[in-house]
Structure formats: structure tokens, C-alpha cells
Design an enzyme around this catalytic site. Structure first.
Site, short mmCIF file in Angstrom:
data_model
loop_
_atom_site.label_atom_id
_atom_site.label_comp_id
_atom_site.label_asym_id
_atom_site.label_seq_id
_atom_site.Cartn_x
_atom_site.Cartn_y
_atom_site.Cartn_z
N SER A 87 1.69 0.94 18.30
CA SER A 87 1.06 -0.31 17.94
C SER A 87 -0.41 -0.19 18.27
O SER A 87 -0.79 0.53 19.19
CB SER A 87 1.70 -1.44 18.74
OG SER A 87 0.76 -2.44 19.03
N LYS A 109 4.90 0.55 22.69
CA LYS A 109 5.91 0.21 21.68
C LYS A 109 6.35 1.40 20.84
O LYS A 109 5.61 2.33 20.62
CB LYS A 109 5.38 -0.89 20.76
CG LYS A 109 5.39 -2.26 21.43
CD LYS A 109 4.93 -3.32 20.46
CE LYS A 109 6.00 -3.58 19.41
NZ LYS A 109 5.53 -4.53 18.40
N ASN A 167 7.69 1.20 17.37
CA ASN A 167 8.03 0.33 16.24
C ASN A 167 8.94 1.03 15.22
O ASN A 167 8.75 2.20 14.94
CB ASN A 167 6.76 -0.14 15.54
CG ASN A 167 6.04 -1.22 16.32
OD1 ASN A 167 6.65 -1.98 17.06
ND2 ASN A 167 4.73 -1.27 16.18
N ARG A 218 13.14 -5.48 -32.37
CA ARG A 218 12.26 -5.09 -31.25
C ARG A 218 11.58 -6.35 -30.74
O ARG A 218 11.10 -7.16 -31.51
CB ARG A 218 11.20 -4.05 -31.68
CG ARG A 218 10.42 -3.50 -30.47
CD ARG A 218 9.60 -2.25 -30.84
NE ARG A 218 10.41 -1.43 -31.71
CZ ARG A 218 9.98 -0.90 -32.87
NH1 ARG A 218 8.75 -1.08 -33.26
NH2 ARG A 218 10.80 -0.20 -33.63
#
Lengths: 431, 431, 431, 431
Positions: free
Chosen positions: D267, D273, D275, D306
């Protein structure tokens, strides 16, 4: 996806969302943060000035940044890392102040808001231009008689101006929506790690920074889902115009044509065709955007103080919504600005049913005399006879010897447009 | 679909959209039309009075009506037919005046608007109630310390009040949105066969009728796509609350609990469980509504003066959106009103990482001395040691012999909540 | 939502998903479980027999069950509770064996699969019926000349049979898809509390139970998202038919008509209209179902061994998908079975462009002589002259004095349908 | 949109959908058409050889082509124009044979199919690789005890291998789906102007051309909506893996970790952290793809031979679906291949509830003696006491003096995993 950059999108605006420009907006955040912190005595003016100088997107190694996004999960982490190194090469003290107190989401979300702001600066004049074109078209065709159609069936006469007034009202309503939404969308995000703020990004810093970036201070809740919805409504509204035009352009209807450019709308095998190419682009975009809006709404129940995945899903989708919107607005301007209207064909088409479209006139004229239901049934019978005998309804009714002295008047389109002119004038007054 | 009428929906509001009530709102349209036409001299007062008397949903044969919808394609055609017969049984003259000048879409769309109005009369007090509950919860837990989490990882301390203030802001923003949207949604539709109006439904009749029904006069463009979007944003906002609560209720987290009712949240096989049943309903609804909003947006490019299919797709979807919204609002009130907060567990969870969550404090404290990047790297190293040696980060840092006199203070949650309290107070001031 | 039960849905199939029937299917699960456990010596034959006897939906208090769903979060918990009491009133020992080893999801998901099975028993013969109708229509109109249209413009002649052969191929492909999907969808769920099974629901019990219910044994993964997708593709394919018919029914085109019923397709104000009511229903459904498919796909990333919310979102959405599909299939049968084809109008419409649709013929005939590009440009010029002078293209080309001995033949529709007949025959051979 | 090219997408595959490569695939169509026509005597071998030589994407002016797309509405028209000029510079005769008998949709749709084919050549080995990784993970953790969780609550023990076996089954099912779908997707489109074919593209030419391109001959109906659905199911299945991992990575759970790369998952403000960055990418993609599938389904009811808009909406959306799928598959391989499993933490978490997770064991052991309902109620009571007194459930039950000689065994996780091992072995046998 860029092969179609000129048909579904606008070349004027695509650049706004380039890698380089996205990074530039993120750096604008970092520069404004340092400046705001300097103005509030948190960072020295010298450090802030150095940081600001280094916030130049051309100093960033984008390829390196992209490969590092995969590690950190967002663009802010590797960008702050590069920026800090650049600043450090100039001044070690200043490098300690980069991104002070902020978190990745602050940068990413605010950069998105700054891009929305730039997008709005393009969008709003374009919508005004479209509106003026629609006003002019409506004024010009205020009295141009044509058939109104419901459920794809000829119903009763209107004027072409009434139809375009409806288009105009939609555009006007979108302008109102955008105007109301802006205050909730164009806000700074500056909450730090978990959105709780800290001394480096206190209320004063927030206010100063918001002022510098010319957006509102943090509101605590984003308006991105509202923003997405508004864009969806706008693209849908323009899709309505394209739907009408594409149907009116049908060979068997032929009441309007997309403006002809050199080689525009040609088919590779059928030299005579005039394909609704611009309409097709508008309808394609209107087919795609509702699902992009839903993506943003699906991403609302985000986990805790920052989501793992839902937040990430918004980034590209919001950009896609804006670029498709820009494409639709540009196409709509081309479409409305260049529209060719065949008033004669409109008049001719009013006769296609041999008077059947005036049946309600007769029905209404008879209703006071015999009751709505019976009038309806009698006219239904007359219509069936007209169809069966391939006669004009007026002739059949004459044979019925009804007490209808003004029969002739009932079959004139100009007498059957109801309050079309009043309604148009009312719309024009309002805009 | 009614097996789940009490979990995804609200029994208070489901009735509002019953067949009987839908027909009643359509008849309110017909009654008001006759009255407005009488007040403007188009229909006699006597005829209008008779029509009004006959506009009673209990006189309608609903099964017959349903089977005839298939023939005409909408509910207005067979309803007007039945109504006309009922009126005719009372007065032949009056029967000629039923539905005079109007078209099916006028009835169907206005009845929808009347149902939206009734829905709003239920919704707005409920949202006020929810808002008050959130205010109370926020005030109570203004200072309740807990961990903030990003990407599902513990990040830094906040207070529970900061989290609930975020929920509160979302609800408040939805109230604002609803309030702004109403003016564009609650409008009469009265355009006749092709939207061009006619003498029987002229501007005066429209104004009188709008007044009678207590809605705005026709605007020419509906606000239904905007209305759908707003409901989607509301359900998504409530889904956010449920997402947070369901995660906080996890066995390993255990910080909050849905209020226990008799037998509520029990599992059929595991007697000990306390399932987030209310959250599950809120999350289920938040999974469904974005797609319903997209349906309405997909239906925007309608053909000409009335669409063959796109208009039809809106009817049930709008009702589904409203009933799911009602369910979500009712569930949210139950959830927020009954929420049990375990403050001790919140405190205990702050110690789960053995001080790692305070790493940024240390990082920020060191940054002015050694630069952000180096501080970050040093603390990263300390964290790795703490994890590896299963020691508390504080202990590791003491071993590092850093120049940090206030180390102890850096590890107190109450010192790490940034501006949580100020932010909460600001939110409470605003609401 | 039931006001429209006969237009968007099928009355034949709506009952299959009634509360009572859903409960009956859940009880079939409980009965088969007890029987299978008895056959494998886990439960006594006597207990099983008593349980089977009590598995009668008419013994269940549905209102009570509904209100308890809110407590437990699904229908299985209160149902098992009621069932156990009923069994206990008959035999205490047997009551101990009710729902033995199973969990709520086993009951709910298997009951859904049993409903899908019943739905398929209705759907597959209906699709065969539709296919036969399309075969007959295609055979009948194998050589019926009409104009082919691309981008809503007249392009080149085809036969109506070629168009309907395309519809037929879509239906056939959906039948194949359904056939392949069945094996993954029609599976028993029987995993117990966390899907790990237990001795009461061991492999032998699973196999016996699957045999009793005439579905496949547990596969470990459901096929519900695939099932939803297949239904979405089917409704979209039928929507294509409706789109074509609704466009061909336009007043200005008038080549086909929905079969007229007594009062069908009438407008409340315009007695002469023949609205594409059945097409509108098919198109409305095709507008809604893609979003319901997306809901089921959005619900795929479910948490751990059972989700809190995503699982719950599937229940009603899958039922809605099936009931809308049934409505579309029934409407398609009515539409195709009753279609009125106006061959004369088809021929007349081939002349609308005054020969321009044959431009490619001329272009291709000239290409070998002067090159594709030049031929294209020359014909483009001739077309522009024809339009400008309001002359037939053939006349203009005669003036050009080109070396084209077979000019006359180039302007006959029967010479311009390419391999239409061969393609039709190939499709008919395959089905 | 390319800033995130390495996180949501795969750099290995992004190039496949570049402008240059898309054009190259379109030119492969043109080359194969000329060759097939030569082999069937429609075009001279010399002309075909020249055309084939000129079908080189590096000869095409892409910027010019892009700007001309806007005029013609698709990429085929300006490409054929450029190609014809290039061929003409070499040989006038050959230039007359370019694109002979074909139409834009033939080129565009077949080029898409060729890209799908190339994509499959990348995808299928990747899925095999993922499957092998999942087999290995499942084998390794066949007996690794952990808690099973339902509605985010601890429920009963399973093994980690049972969880990964579920992931494996999903991947295997997607492989089956892809394998079945291929035959309907990988087909040539070659129908000419209105799909009716012509002598230049007769059945023989079609067969030869299909053989040259190694795809199936034209089927008359595309499989693109099915293809989109299958991709949606695959991305959703991989999202399920990411959802589980992200939840297991929560700080308070900590049972698995994404493999750590240098700086991965860090982080910007919290050095400690880890993550779930890869999971976030997978979940973001799984949030987006359902809506893209719905876009393709929404585009099914195309007009006549079409469509004007619906066809156009597919082009970019299908590419987006494939590139997001590639990103998800690549991320899933990284995630599964690098997953770190903390077996100790898994064991520790089994004790979090102090025995409550074994309540069902007790309940089942008591059921034969006192009936399921009473056993359930007694154990519920014991659980409440355990919670209230903060005691282990085992201790509470000992105090109850129940007739349960094997009480100790009931509280061992290895005795509570039901048939986990058998189920895992069954899955491994199947793959």
C-alpha cells in the site's frame, strides 16, 4: 478498440483520457496538494515549489509505471514512487513531502473528477450547440406536415417540428440533469489511508486544494454512480433521435436523409444505398451504455473503507462511458445539423392509407352523436370496407350517408395535428 | 415470485402495485379527465359526475381485462371498454364522454406516475426514519474505536461512527436526489393519439387535471429513466451498508451482529450460527437492481410517437424496481435499528496485527527526518521482522533505537483516528 | 406483476412456479431423500414411508412459511420445521429422520432443478411445434419474392423463405443448445452443511435419490448460469423474429400481418390500426431478459461454501427468466402460426426504388469488363441520375448505351435472389 | 484505457486485437476468398495470386482507413477500397476480382471468427495450465483441515482441497463449454449482400474457403451470443476463486496469501499490508463481464438482413470480453500458481468458536435418540450458554451429562469433514 475511434467516439475528446493525460491529472493532484499544504504551513514553500515543478507528465516513464500497476493494484503507487525519485534528484527535503498524508484513492478518484471536469468543459458547449441546431430545425419544420406513428403504424398527422421538439426536450432535460449533478460529482477526494483524514490533509488543506483545482471540497460520498446514470440517460436520449431518423430513412418511408458526405453511407456492394451510418453509430452506443451504467451501479456495495475489485472496476468503465457519450454527442450534432428533410415525401406518405389515418377524426366527430363506443365500431366497419374494396375511406363514408357536413375538412392533415403548433411553441419558449 | 414477499420486499408496499390498485389508479386518471373536461366546459357536469362514480376498481372484471390485454397490447384498451359499458348502463350520453381525447399511453403512464407518487409518500418518511436511526447510531459510536479496512486488510484505526457517518451521507444524498428528481417524474401524460393533443385535452384541461391529481402538467418527456437510476443508486447505497455489516459479522471479525429476533438467522443444520439474513436480502436486491435500471435505459430509444416493445418492457420492470427498493429500505431500517455493536471485540481486533496497523504512524513520524520513501522502507523492514519473529512492532522498533521519543503514543488507537471526530461532527451538522 | 400474465407470460406455465408448486418440489426432495436413505439402510422403511406421506404441499401453512423465510433467510428452514412437526404428529421416530444430513441449499437448489425439468418438459415440445410451423412457413414461401434489407434500406431481392429459414435456424440452434445444457443443469444438489457430504447422504444415497428424481447425481458445480444464458439466447432469437415482423408490418411496408384475432391489435383511438401486439410482447421480453442473464452472471463469485446475498439473488431471477421465456415461446408460436403474408405487396415493394435495387446486378455484370471499382462508380453515377430525374434505372442505363445484352434479365427479381433456394433447401434438409 | 493493460488484461494477447492485426485477419479473408474462387474456376489463378500477394496489412494506410470507417460505417468498405487500388497498381484484371461477390459483413464477421480462433489457440493451453495447477493444489491440500463457511459464518470443517476441488470443477466445466461452443462459433460468414449468396460465392467456394481458413462452412446463424455467454461464465468462475482468496486473505482470517512479488500488494501508505491485488483485478473483471455479455444478448433482435446499430455494437464489446477474459485467466494462473497456504492458521481458526462449529455433530449424534428437532433445540441452548459463559461447548455439554460416550471424537475436525476426501478423489479422477 481504436479502429473505430472516429465512429463511436470523438477524436476531439479521446486524447483527454490518454495515458499521458491521466497521469497529468494525477500529478495536478500532487502539485495542488503540496501547494495547499504550503499555504497552510505544513510544507515549506520551497519544497512545494520543487514538487510542483516536478509534476510534469513528460518526466514519467509510462511503460515502467504500467508494469508496476500490476504490483500495487493502482496507478497512484508507482506514480508517487517515480515522482518522489524525481523530486529527490532535485531536493531531498522536498522529496519527503511528496503525497504527504494522502492515499492512492485520493489521487485516482480526484484525477477522475478532474477528467470529468475537462470532459464537461467540452460537453456542455457541444450540448448547447446541439440544442441550437434542434431549435432551428424545430422552428423550420414547425408546420411541416407528416404522419405520426405509434407501434410502427401510421396513426395521425403531426408536424415534423413536434417530433423534433420532443428530441429538443430530451436534450434540454439532460442539460438540466448534468447541471444538477455537477455539484455532487466535481468534488475533491482527500481522506488519507482510511478516509479519516489527518493533520497533513486537514480541513484547511482540503479547502485550499479544492480552490486550487476549482472543484468542491470533499463530500464524503462520490457521485460517480449518479454521473454514470446521467451519461446513460444522455446517450439513450440521443439514441431516440437516431432510432427515429433511421426509421424515417427506410427506403419505403424516405422522409429524411442523413446529410450526404463524400462517399458517406455507401454500401460496398450496392451503389444506390444511403445507409444510416451515423444513426447506426448512435444506436450502437445506446445499446452499449446502459450496461456500462449498470456496471457502475453493480460496483456500489464496496467493502469497508476501500474495496478490493469493485473500485477497480469503475476506472475504465467510467472512461468508456464518457468517450462513448462524446461520440454520441458529436454524431448527434452531425446528424441533426446535416439532416435532409423531404417535405414532399412526408405529404405523400400521409396518403398511403387512403384516408384511414383520419378515422379517429370521424370517430370523434361522430362520438357526441352516437357515443364513443358505437362511433368507434362504425368507423372500424367503414375502415374494413375501405381496405377490402381498396377505396378511400372518405368515399366509403360518403356512401354511408352519415350526418357529417364537414367530412372534407376531417380529411385534411392540417386540421388533424391537434395542438402540435401550440406544443411546439411552448417548448421553444422554454428553451 | 411471492414466496419471498416478506424478505426481498415490503408487505407494507406490495399492495400498492396489486392488479386492483393499478386499475384503481388508471380509473383515477379517467375520473380526473372527465372532471377536468367538465370544469373546462368540454363535458357536462352531469356526465362527468356519472363517469367519476363509475370509476371504481371493484366494478371491473379483472380476469376478463387480463385476457383482453393480450389482444390490445396494454391494460388501457380493455379497461376503457369495460368502463364505457358500465357508464352506458347508467347513462348513454355520459358513456360517449369516457376517455375523451385520450390515448392508452396517457392512462398507463399517468397511472404509473400516480403509483410512484404513492410510493414516494411511503418512501420518504421511511428514509427519514432510516436517517434518524443512522444519526443516532453515529452519535452513539462517535468515539467507538475500531480498525479501518482497505482491500479487506486491516489498515488504520477509525471510529465506528465514521463508518456509519459514511452510510448516513449516502442516505442523505439519495434523499437529495429523490427530491430533485420528483419534479421531472411526477408529471401528467396527456397527449392523445400521437402526443399532439387535441381540443378535448387542451392546455386548460391538462392544467386542471394535473391539479386534481396533484402532479405537474405534462413535460413532454418522461423522467422514468432518471427515476429508475435514482432507485438503483438508493438500493446500491443500502447494499453498501449490508456489505459492511455482513463482513463485520464474520465469525473471525465479530464486531457487529444483526439484531436477533426469535429464531432469526438460524441455520437449519448449525444451531450456533447467526447468519446475516437481513444483509443477504439487501445484497441480493443490490445485485438485481442495477440490471433493472439498465433495462429501463435500454428501452430509451423508442420508435416514433410510441414504441412497439420498448415501452412495454418498462411496466413491470419499474414496479419491480420500486418493490425491491421498498424491501431494501425496510430491511435497512431493521438492520440499522437493531444493530448490536461489540465494542470490546472492536478493541480486541485492533491488536490482531501486533502493532502493524500503526506502521504508518511511525512512517509519518520518521518522514520529516529521513524522507517519505526511506521512512516507508525502514518501517517495511521492521514490519517484516515483526511478522517473522512474531513480535509486536513496537518491540522491534525499540530494538532499532530510533529517535522517536513518543513511540508509545504512536501505538494508541485514539491517537490514530486522524480527523474522524471532526468529520463525523461535520456530517452530523449537515443532516 | 400479474396484470400482464397473459401477454408477457404463458398461462400454461405460470402455475409451475406458484408458491404451492415450489413447495411441492421442495417436498419431493425431502420425500426422495427419505426413500433413498431407506433403500440404503440409513432410515427405516417405516419412517421413510411416513415422511413420504407427509410430504404433501397442501399440509403446509404457506403464509406462516413466508413470514418465517424472513427469519431464516430461505424457504427450506421453515418448511423443514413444518414438515418435521407434521411427521411428528404421525410418528415421533420418523420425525427424527426428516431432512437427515441435508442443508437448505440442497433443498432449494434441487427444487429449482426439478422446476427446470418440468419447465423443459413443457418447453421442448413447444419448440418442436414452433420449428414445425417455421418449416411449413419456409416451405410455403420458398419462392415468394421480396426485397432483402440491410441497415433498414432496400438492398437486393431474396425470398421470404430465406428470411424464415434464418428464423428456423435460430430456433434449431437453441434446441441444440438446450439439449447440450441439460446434462449440466439437471443435477441433484446434496452436499450437506458445507458441501462436504456426510454418512447420511453418502454417494449411494445420492445415486438412489438422483434416480428417484430422474435427474443426474451431484456434479459439484451448478449449471444455472449456463441455463440462464441459454434462455437469454432463446428469447433474443425469438425477438429477432418479432423485430422483422414488426418492421414488415409497418404501414409503409405492409408485407406481413400478425394474425387477426377478434379485436386484436386494435388501438383505443384509431380504429384502422393493426398493431404488432404480439411482436411488442416478444420485443419487450427480449429487452428484459439480457439483463436477467447478467444478474445471474453477476452472482457467480459467491463467497466460500455458500453466499450471503448472491445465492439469494438467483431464486426469483431464474424463475422470471423461465416465465418470460415461456411467454416468448408461446407468443412466437402464435405469431408464426398466424402470420398473414401479402405476396402482392412484397412484389410491389420490389419496384419502390425504380430499379435501384438491381444496381449491383449491373455492377457485377460490368465488373469483368471494366473492373469492380469502375463498374461501381459508373453504376453509382447512373443511380444518381435515376434519382435526380425520377427515372427507372433501366431507362437511364439504356441511355448509357452500355454493352449489356441481358439488361432486361438483370432487372428481374427472380434472377437476383442468388442462391436463396439452395440455401433454403439446405436448411430444410438439416432440420 | 491502456494504462491498465497489464492488470486487467494480458500483454500476451492484447496484440491479437490491435488495429494492424484486425486488418490482417480481414485481409486473410480476402486472400482466401480469391484463392477459393480460383480453385473453383471463378477467378484466374494469376489474379488470385496477385490478390493474395497484396493482402498484406503493412500495405494499408490505417489512419486513412479509420477516418473512412466513419463514412461507410464499417472497416470493410475502406479496406476493400485500399486493397483494390493496391491490386490495381499491380494488375488491372486482378483488381476486378477483389472481394468478388462478398459483402462487408462477410469480412467483418469472419475476421472476428479468425480472431476468436487465434484467441482460443492461446486460451485453451492456458486453461489446461490452470487446471493442472488446481489439480496440484488440490492434491497437496487434500487433507489440509480448515473451516467451511456459509453466509460468511464459520460452519463446519472441510479440507482446503475440497474448496480447491470446487474451483477445479468450475474450470473443467468451462473447458467443456468452450469445447462444445467452438463448433457453432468458428464458422465462415459468406452470404453476400443480403445473405442469399451468389454464383461467385457458391457452396463450393464456401467449402474451399472454410477449408483454407480452417473453420467450418457458413451455418447461417452466428454463435457470437453463445460465445459471449461462455466467456462470461468463465470470468465469473475465476471471480469465484478470487472472492474466496480475498476473503481468506483478510487480516482476521489470514489463511492464504497471494504469492509475494517484489513490492507486490504493498500500500502506498501502510507498509505492512499485503493487498489482494490479483484478486482485485479478477473481481473487477468479473464485475464488468456480465454486463458485456448482456450487451451482446441485447443486440440479438437485429433488423432484417443486417442491422443498423445492433451489429455495430458487437464489435468492440466482443473484443473487450476476450481481452478481459485473457486478463482473468492470466491472473488466475498467477494467483493459483503462487498461492501461499498457512495450514497452521487454518487449524487455529478452527478453534475460534470454542467448539460451536461442532454443534451439528452433537446434534446429529443426539438426533436418533431424541429426534432432530429436539436435538437441535438442546444444542442451541448449549451453544447459547457456551457463548454467554465464554466456555468451550464441549465443557458445557459435559456439564449437561448427556449420553454421549464419544463426545471427544465429535470435537475433532478430522472427524467432521464428512466425505470431503472421497469427493476430492472423485473430482481428481474425473479431470
Amino acid at each position: 478498440m481504436s479502429l473505430y475511434s472516429e465512429i463511436f467516439y470523438s477524436t476531439e475528446i479521446n486524447g483527454l483520457f490518454s495515458d499521458r493525460n491521466t497521469i497529468a491529472e494525477m500529478l495536478r493532484f500532487e502539485a495542488a496538494l503540496a501547494q495547499a499544504q504550503a499555504k497552510n504551513g505544513i510544507v515549506s514553500e520551497t519544497s512545494a515549489a520543487i514538487i510542483v515543478d516536478c509534476c510534469d507528465a513528460y518526466l514519467i516513464d509510462i511503460e515502467k509505471l504500467k508494469s508496476e500497476i500490476k504490483l500495487g493494484g493502482n496507478a497512484a503507487i508507482p506514480l508517487v514512487k517515480q515522482l518522489t525519485r524525481i523530486v529527490k534528484n532535485n531536493d531531498v527535503e522536498a522529496s519527503k513531502m511528496v503525497h504527504l498524508g494522502a492515499t492512492s484513492q485520493d489521487v485516482v478518484d480526484t484525477a477522475m473528477v478532474l477528467q470529468i471536469k475537462a470532459f464537461l468543459a467540452w460537453l456542455e458547449p457541444k450540448l448547447s450547440q446541439l440544442r441550437l441546431l434542434l431549435v432551428a430545425l424545430t422552428q423550420k419544420h414547425r408546420s411541416t406536415l407528416m404522419i405520426g406513428r405509434t407501434l410502427l403504424q401510421q396513426a395521425r398527422p403531426i408536424t415534423f417540428g413536434l417530433k423534433t421538439a420532443g428530441w429538443l426536450q430530451r436534450v434540454k432535460q439532460c442539460q438540466e440533469l448534468i447541471s444538477e449533478t455537477k455539484k455532487r460529482v466535481l468534488c475533491l477526494t482527500l481522506g488519507g489511508a482510511v478516509g479519516s483524514g489527518n493533520d497533513s490533509i486537514n480541513r484547511k488543506v482540503q479547502l485550499t486544494m479544492a480552490e486550487l483545482l476549482e472543484i468542491a471540497p470533499p463530500s464524503g460520498v462520490g457521485g460517480l454512480s449518479e454521473w454514470a446514470s446521467v451519461l446513460g440517460i444522455l446517450v439513450g436520449s440521443l439514441g431516440k433521435i437516431a432510432k427515429d431518423v433511421s426509421l424515417l430513412m427506410q427506403t419505403e418511408v424516405g422522409e429524411v436523409l442523413e446529410g450526404a458526405g463524400e462517399g458517406k453511407g455507401g454500401s460496398s456492394t450496392m451503389p444506390h444505398k444511403r445507409n444510416p451510418v451515423t444513426c447506426a453509430a448512435l444506436l450502437a452506443n445506446a445499446t452499449r451504455t446502459p450496461h456500462l451504467v449498470a456496471t457502475v451501479l453493480s460496483a456500489m456495495p464496496q467493502e469497508h473503507e476501500r474495496s478490493a475489485g469493485l473500485w477497480h472496476s469503475e476506472w475504465e468503465v467510467l472512461v468508456e462511458l464518457m468517450t462513448l457519450t462524446a461520440g454520441s454527442v458529436e454524431r448527434a450534432i452531425e446528424l441533426v445539423g446535416g439532416l435532409e428533410v423531404d417535405e414532399k415525401r412526408m405529404l405523400a406518405n400521409l396518403e398511403v392509407t387512403k384516408g384511414l389515418i383520419y378515422a379517429e377524426n370521424v370517430s370523434l366527430a361522430l362520438a357526441p352523436k352516437m357515443g364513443k363506443m358505437q362511433a368507434h365500431e362504425l368507423v372500424e366497419k367503414a375502415c374494413k370496407m375501405a381496405i377490402h374494396q381498396q377505396k378511400h375511406l372518405k368515399e366509403v363514408l360518403i356512401d354511408f350517408q352519415l350526418d357529417l357536413p364537414d367530412l372534407e375538412e376531417l380529411f385534411k392533415p392540417e386540421n388533424s395535428i391537434g395542438l402540435s403548433l401550440e406544443l411546439i411553441d411552448e417548448v421553444l419558449r422554454q428553451v
